[in-house]
Scaffold this motif. Structure first.
Motif, PDB file in Angstrom:
ATOM      1  N   LEU A  20       0.836  -1.147  -0.075  1.00 34.21           N
ATOM      2  CA  LEU A  20       0.185  -0.079   0.004  1.00 34.21           C
ATOM      3  C   LEU A  20       0.765   1.251   0.017  1.00 34.21           C
ATOM      4  N   ILE A  21       0.635   2.234  -1.001  1.00 36.79           N
ATOM      5  CA  ILE A  21       1.169   3.539  -0.926  1.00 36.79           C
ATOM      6  C   ILE A  21       0.408   4.386  -0.337  1.00 36.79           C
ATOM      7  N   PHE A  22       0.863   4.997   0.860  1.00 37.66           N
ATOM      8  CA  PHE A  22       0.110   6.147   1.413  1.00 37.66           C
ATOM      9  C   PHE A  22       0.600   7.755   1.171  1.00 37.66           C
ATOM     10  N   HIS A  23      -0.229   8.427   0.791  1.00 39.41           N
ATOM     11  CA  HIS A  23       0.277   9.722   0.526  1.00 39.41           C
ATOM     12  C   HIS A  23      -0.124  10.535   1.756  1.00 39.41           C
ATOM     13  N   VAL A  24       0.896  11.111   2.485  1.00 43.46           N
ATOM     14  CA  VAL A  24       0.920  11.577   3.657  1.00 43.46           C
ATOM     15  C   VAL A  24       1.057  13.005   3.382  1.00 43.46           C
ATOM     16  N   ARG A  25       0.239  14.133   3.919  1.00 43.52           N
ATOM     17  CA  ARG A  25       0.646  15.479   4.008  1.00 43.52           C
ATOM     18  C   ARG A  25       0.606  16.122   5.485  1.00 43.52           C
ATOM     19  N   GLU A  26       1.145  17.181   5.655  1.00 44.37           N
ATOM     20  CA  GLU A  26       0.950  18.078   6.966  1.00 44.37           C
ATOM     21  C   GLU A  26      -0.165  19.013   6.967  1.00 44.37           C
ATOM     22  N   GLU A  27      -0.935  18.832   7.977  1.00 42.46           N
ATOM     23  CA  GLU A  27      -2.121  19.695   8.236  1.00 42.46           C
ATOM     24  C   GLU A  27      -1.972  20.216   9.587  1.00 42.46           C
TER      25      GLU A  27
END
Length: 174
Positions: free
Chosen positions: A136-143
């Motif tokens: 699984l490829i997770f796209h993670v961003r900062e919020e």
């Protein structure tokens, strides 16, 4: 004076770097919960996408897509409830059937991409298809200063599959 200003700037940068959100943290928790649900002994029944996790581990956009999709549950919700689980499978395990997760690895690929690899098919047999990892490829961003999962892509036959967030949006649009 100039060296003092430089030293202070370096100190602020160092403090900021120490406080930077680790993009693997929310992925580790999601995989830990999913693995617990598929454990051979004493499996848990925690919701990966439960309300507290939606707000804590997922981006606002992903959480919104999930909540909208949950208005169209795959199965009839319990009496008196109007929302439910929108999938007819486990999107983390990659199906309705599976085995305990083995050899779990979480890799920070950089630029907001985290890959989770594990084997959850070995109990089906010795064939090569049962020895292959689920990826699984997770796209993670900062919020808000936190690392949050914005999307998940299962890898199918070596290629990135359909976005889970896009799947949620399609369910909500029905």
């Amino acid at each position: 004076m100039k060296s003092a200003v430089t030293a202070i700037a370096v100190l602020f940068l160092a403090v900021g770097a120490c406080q930077a959100a680790d993009p693997t943290d929310p992925v580790r928790e999601v995989i830990k919960v999913a693995a617990g649900n598929w454990a051979a002994e004493n499996p848990t029944s925690e919701e990966v996408f439960g309300e507290s996790r939606l707000d804590r581990l997922f981006s606002a956009d992903f959480a919104k897509a999930y909540r909208e999709a949950s208005k169209h549950p795959a199965y009839d919700p319990p009496e008196g409830e109007t929302t439910g689980y929108p999938f007819d499978y486990d999107p983390i395990a990659g199906g309705q059937d599976g085995c305990p997760f083995e050899n779990i690895r979480i890799e920070n690929d950089g630029d907001g991409q985290v890959t989770a690899l594990f084997n959850n098919h070995k109990c089906f047999g010795d064939g090569a298809e049962y020895q292959a990892d689920t990826v699984l490829i997770f796209h993670v961003r900062e919020e808000g200063g936190r690392a949050l999962i914005d999307d998940i892509y299962p890898v199918v036959n070596g290629n990135s599959g359909q976005s889970i967030k896009d799947e949620l949006k399609a369910i909500a649009a029905q």
